[in-house]
Design a protein around this motif. Structure first.
Motif, PDB file in Angstrom:
ATOM      1  N   PRO A   1       0.808  -1.222   0.000  1.00 36.69           N
ATOM      2  CA  PRO A   1       0.000   0.000   0.000  1.00 36.69           C
ATOM      3  C   PRO A   1       0.838   1.268   0.000  1.00 36.69           C
ATOM      4  O   PRO A   1       2.004   1.271   0.406  1.00 36.69           O
ATOM      5  CB  PRO A   1      -0.814  -0.119   1.291  1.00 36.69           C
ATOM      6  CG  PRO A   1       0.076  -0.912   2.207  1.00 36.69           C
ATOM      7  CD  PRO A   1       0.783  -1.899   1.304  1.00 36.69           C
ATOM      8  N   ASP A   2       0.245   2.353  -0.464  1.00 35.19           N
ATOM      9  CA  ASP A   2       0.861   3.673  -0.440  1.00 35.19           C
ATOM     10  C   ASP A   2      -0.220   4.650   0.000  1.00 35.19           C
ATOM     11  O   ASP A   2      -1.070   5.057  -0.789  1.00 35.19           O
ATOM     12  CB  ASP A   2       1.387   4.047  -1.828  1.00 35.19           C
ATOM     13  CG  ASP A   2       2.159   5.360  -1.845  1.00 35.19           C
ATOM     14  OD1 ASP A   2       1.776   6.298  -1.106  1.00 35.19           O
ATOM     15  OD2 ASP A   2       3.142   5.471  -2.600  1.00 35.19           O
ATOM     16  N   ALA A   3      -0.203   5.013   1.279  1.00 30.36           N
ATOM     17  CA  ALA A   3      -1.280   5.813   1.862  1.00 30.36           C
ATOM     18  C   ALA A   3      -1.430   7.162   1.179  1.00 30.36           C
ATOM     19  O   ALA A   3      -2.540   7.598   0.864  1.00 30.36           O
ATOM     20  CB  ALA A   3      -1.038   5.990   3.362  1.00 30.36           C
ATOM     21  N   SER A   4      -0.331   7.843   0.933  1.00 26.99           N
ATOM     22  CA  SER A   4      -0.401   9.172   0.323  1.00 26.99           C
ATOM     23  C   SER A   4      -0.933   9.104  -1.100  1.00 26.99           C
ATOM     24  O   SER A   4      -1.774   9.920  -1.508  1.00 26.99           O
ATOM     25  CB  SER A   4       0.982   9.829   0.341  1.00 26.99           C
ATOM     26  OG  SER A   4       0.910  11.157  -0.145  1.00 26.99           O
ATOM     27  N   ASP A   5      -0.463   8.129  -1.864  1.00 25.19           N
ATOM     28  CA  ASP A   5      -0.922   7.989  -3.244  1.00 25.19           C
ATOM     29  C   ASP A   5      -2.401   7.594  -3.282  1.00 25.19           C
ATOM     30  O   ASP A   5      -3.155   8.043  -4.152  1.00 25.19           O
ATOM     31  CB  ASP A   5      -0.075   6.946  -3.966  1.00 25.19           C
ATOM     32  CG  ASP A   5      -0.091   7.121  -5.478  1.00 25.19           C
ATOM     33  OD1 ASP A   5      -0.265   8.261  -5.937  1.00 25.19           O
ATOM     34  OD2 ASP A   5       0.064   6.117  -6.184  1.00 25.19           O
ATOM     35  N   ALA A   6      -2.813   6.745  -2.341  1.00 28.72           N
ATOM     36  CA  ALA A   6      -4.228   6.364  -2.262  1.00 28.72           C
ATOM     37  C   ALA A   6      -5.092   7.590  -2.024  1.00 28.72           C
ATOM     38  O   ALA A   6      -6.139   7.771  -2.661  1.00 28.72           O
ATOM     39  CB  ALA A   6      -4.433   5.346  -1.136  1.00 28.72           C
ATOM     40  N   TRP A   7      -4.659   8.452  -1.120  1.00 28.42           N
ATOM     41  CA  TRP A   7      -5.413   9.672  -0.807  1.00 28.42           C
ATOM     42  C   TRP A   7      -5.471  10.589  -2.032  1.00 28.42           C
ATOM     43  O   TRP A   7      -6.515  11.159  -2.347  1.00 28.42           O
ATOM     44  CB  TRP A   7      -4.761  10.396   0.367  1.00 28.42           C
ATOM     45  CG  TRP A   7      -5.639  11.407   1.056  1.00 28.42           C
ATOM     46  CD1 TRP A   7      -6.411  12.367   0.472  1.00 28.42           C
ATOM     47  CD2 TRP A   7      -5.842  11.533   2.462  1.00 28.42           C
ATOM     48  NE1 TRP A   7      -7.065  13.109   1.412  1.00 28.42           N
ATOM     49  CE2 TRP A   7      -6.732  12.615   2.649  1.00 28.42           C
ATOM     50  CE3 TRP A   7      -5.339  10.883   3.582  1.00 28.42           C
ATOM     51  CZ2 TRP A   7      -7.137  13.044   3.912  1.00 28.42           C
ATOM     52  CZ3 TRP A   7      -5.741  11.308   4.842  1.00 28.42           C
ATOM     53  CH2 TRP A   7      -6.629  12.361   5.001  1.00 28.42           C
ATOM     54  N   ASP A   8      -4.349  10.731  -2.720  1.00 27.60           N
ATOM     55  CA  ASP A   8      -4.320  11.582  -3.916  1.00 27.60           C
ATOM     56  C   ASP A   8      -5.318  11.110  -4.964  1.00 27.60           C
ATOM     57  O   ASP A   8      -6.055  11.915  -5.561  1.00 27.60           O
ATOM     58  CB  ASP A   8      -2.914  11.592  -4.529  1.00 27.60           C
ATOM     59  CG  ASP A   8      -1.941  12.472  -3.760  1.00 27.60           C
ATOM     60  OD1 ASP A   8      -2.395  13.296  -2.947  1.00 27.60           O
ATOM     61  OD2 ASP A   8      -0.718  12.327  -3.976  1.00 27.60           O
ATOM     62  N   HIS A   9      -5.355   9.807  -5.207  1.00 33.89           N
ATOM     63  CA  HIS A   9      -6.276   9.284  -6.214  1.00 33.89           C
ATOM     64  C   HIS A   9      -7.732   9.382  -5.744  1.00 33.89           C
ATOM     65  O   HIS A   9      -8.636   9.550  -6.577  1.00 33.89           O
ATOM     66  CB  HIS A   9      -5.920   7.845  -6.567  1.00 33.89           C
ATOM     67  CG  HIS A   9      -4.732   7.734  -7.469  1.00 33.89           C
ATOM     68  ND1 HIS A   9      -4.768   8.097  -8.802  1.00 33.89           N
ATOM     69  CD2 HIS A   9      -3.456   7.325  -7.232  1.00 33.89           C
ATOM     70  CE1 HIS A   9      -3.581   7.908  -9.353  1.00 33.89           C
ATOM     71  NE2 HIS A   9      -2.768   7.439  -8.431  1.00 33.89           N
ATOM     72  N   ALA A  10      -7.956   9.293  -4.436  1.00 31.71           N
ATOM     73  CA  ALA A  10      -9.312   9.482  -3.908  1.00 31.71           C
ATOM     74  C   ALA A  10      -9.794  10.903  -4.214  1.00 31.71           C
ATOM     75  O   ALA A  10     -10.942  11.117  -4.628  1.00 31.71           O
ATOM     76  CB  ALA A  10      -9.330   9.213  -2.408  1.00 31.71           C
ATOM     77  N   ILE A  11      -8.915  11.870  -4.011  1.00 29.44           N
ATOM     78  CA  ILE A  11      -9.258  13.265  -4.311  1.00 29.44           C
ATOM     79  C   ILE A  11      -9.528  13.432  -5.802  1.00 29.44           C
ATOM     80  O   ILE A  11     -10.511  14.080  -6.205  1.00 29.44           O
ATOM     81  CB  ILE A  11      -8.122  14.203  -3.860  1.00 29.44           C
ATOM     82  CG1 ILE A  11      -8.062  14.257  -2.325  1.00 29.44           C
ATOM     83  CG2 ILE A  11      -8.308  15.608  -4.438  1.00 29.44           C
ATOM     84  CD1 ILE A  11      -6.870  15.016  -1.787  1.00 29.44           C
ATOM     85  N   LYS A  12      -8.670  12.851  -6.638  1.00 24.88           N
ATOM     86  CA  LYS A  12      -8.846  12.978  -8.090  1.00 24.88           C
ATOM     87  C   LYS A  12     -10.164  12.355  -8.547  1.00 24.88           C
ATOM     88  O   LYS A  12     -10.805  12.850  -9.485  1.00 24.88           O
ATOM     89  CB  LYS A  12      -7.667  12.331  -8.814  1.00 24.88           C
ATOM     90  CG  LYS A  12      -6.360  13.097  -8.653  1.00 24.88           C
ATOM     91  CD  LYS A  12      -5.209  12.366  -9.329  1.00 24.88           C
ATOM     92  CE  LYS A  12      -3.892  13.128  -9.141  1.00 24.88           C
ATOM     93  NZ  LYS A  12      -2.748  12.400  -9.741  1.00 24.88           N
ATOM     94  N   ALA A  13     -10.576  11.266  -7.893  1.00 28.69           N
ATOM     95  CA  ALA A  13     -11.846  10.635  -8.255  1.00 28.69           C
ATOM     96  C   ALA A  13     -13.014  11.571  -7.964  1.00 28.69           C
ATOM     97  O   ALA A  13     -13.930  11.715  -8.785  1.00 28.69           O
ATOM     98  CB  ALA A  13     -12.014   9.327  -7.472  1.00 28.69           C
TER      99      ALA A  13
END
Length: 276
Positions: free
Chosen positions: A164-176
């Motif tokens: 997992p990559d917590a920061s990248d997951a959050w970034d993609h959540a925002i982009k969605a």
């Protein structure tokens, strides 16, 4: 996971079964049997020596050169001594066309055996098992073919994969959420971001109708703004001296929130108020 509850648990003799993070003894033989099958151990076509080599290389462990059976058993003997290594090998095999085809059978074993990890043909690897309701919400949210779905899939992968990559997951959540809300709230905004959506809703809230009536029964968009404030920005992107990497729990919660927000944006949760 399987919904079956042992009779001894139902009678109160034993405590409920716990979710298994690694490879417990009761699950290891089923996983070993699955890996053997993927390597071709019981196949009339023979052993897939290239796949065994590649799996060993992928997880960075040496195996003896020899016939396919000897190579496989050497690899599996190391897996049986290290649950994380075992799961990494399975994760790799699921990323291949051969392993992916066997995902349904593997998932059956993982589910019945109470594993914290799940496998499905559309995953391409192991993913952390989540609440069934949350999984269904994600499946529905990513069913359309659009940018929001693509970003949610990447966010989910970064949040619940074996790496997992917590920061990248959050970034993609925002982009969605941006992909879902920008066309609705600020369609003409140049290089719009979620901050522009929040700003517009906050300054022109009287133009919008939120489906939930709220405390004042006025269908204010303030509850939606509060949820967007919780999602944006990623704490790893703060520029005011408080920048920090989010925890995985935080990022997973952000992804779950994004799933709901994307689903809402596609429906009638947020609409323009009709003029009287």
């Amino acid at each position: 996971m399987s919904n079956w509850v042992p009779l001894s648990v139902r009678r109160g003799i034993k405590p409920p079964n716990q979710i298994e993070e690694g490879v417990p003894q009761h699950l290891a033989p089923a996983l070993e049997y699955w890996v053997e099958g993927i390597f071709g151990y019981r196949s009339s076509r023979g052993m897939n020596r290239d796949l065994i080599h590649n799996a060993a290389l992928a997880v960075r462990i040496p195996v003896v050169n020899g016939d396919g059976s000897a190579m496989m058993h050497h690899l599996l003997s190391q897996c049986l001594q290290n649950g994380d290594l075992f799961l990494d090998v399975i994760d790799y095999l699921l990323s291949t066309s051969v392993g992916n085809s066997g995902a349904p059978h593997l998932e059956q074993s993982l589910s019945i055996g109470g594993s914290a990890w799940m496998a499905a043909r559309d995953l391409g690897g192991l993913r952390r098992r989540v609440d069934e309701t949350a999984q269904r919400s994600y499946d529905v949210a990513t069913s359309p073919t659009d940018q929001a779905s693509d970003e949610l899939k990447q966010a989910w992968d970064r949040a619940f994969s074996r790496d997992p990559d917590a920061s990248d997951a959050w970034d993609h959540a925002i982009k969605a959420v941006e992909a879902a809300l920008i066309p609705i709230v600020v369609p003409k905004q140049d290089k719009a971001q979620l901050g522009h959506v929040v700003g517009s809703l906050r300054s022109q809230g009287d133009r919008w109708n939120f489906i939930l009536p709220g405390v004042k029964m006025d269908h204010s968009v303030q509850p939606l703004i509060s949820m967007l404030d919780a999602l944006w920005p990623n704490p790893d992107r703060h520029a005011n001296g408080t920048q920090r990497k989010p925890t995985l729990d935080e990022a997973q919660s952000a992804v779950h929130l994004a799933v709901s927000l994307v689903q809402w944006a596609r429906g009638t949760v947020l609409t323009l108020r009709t003029t009287q």
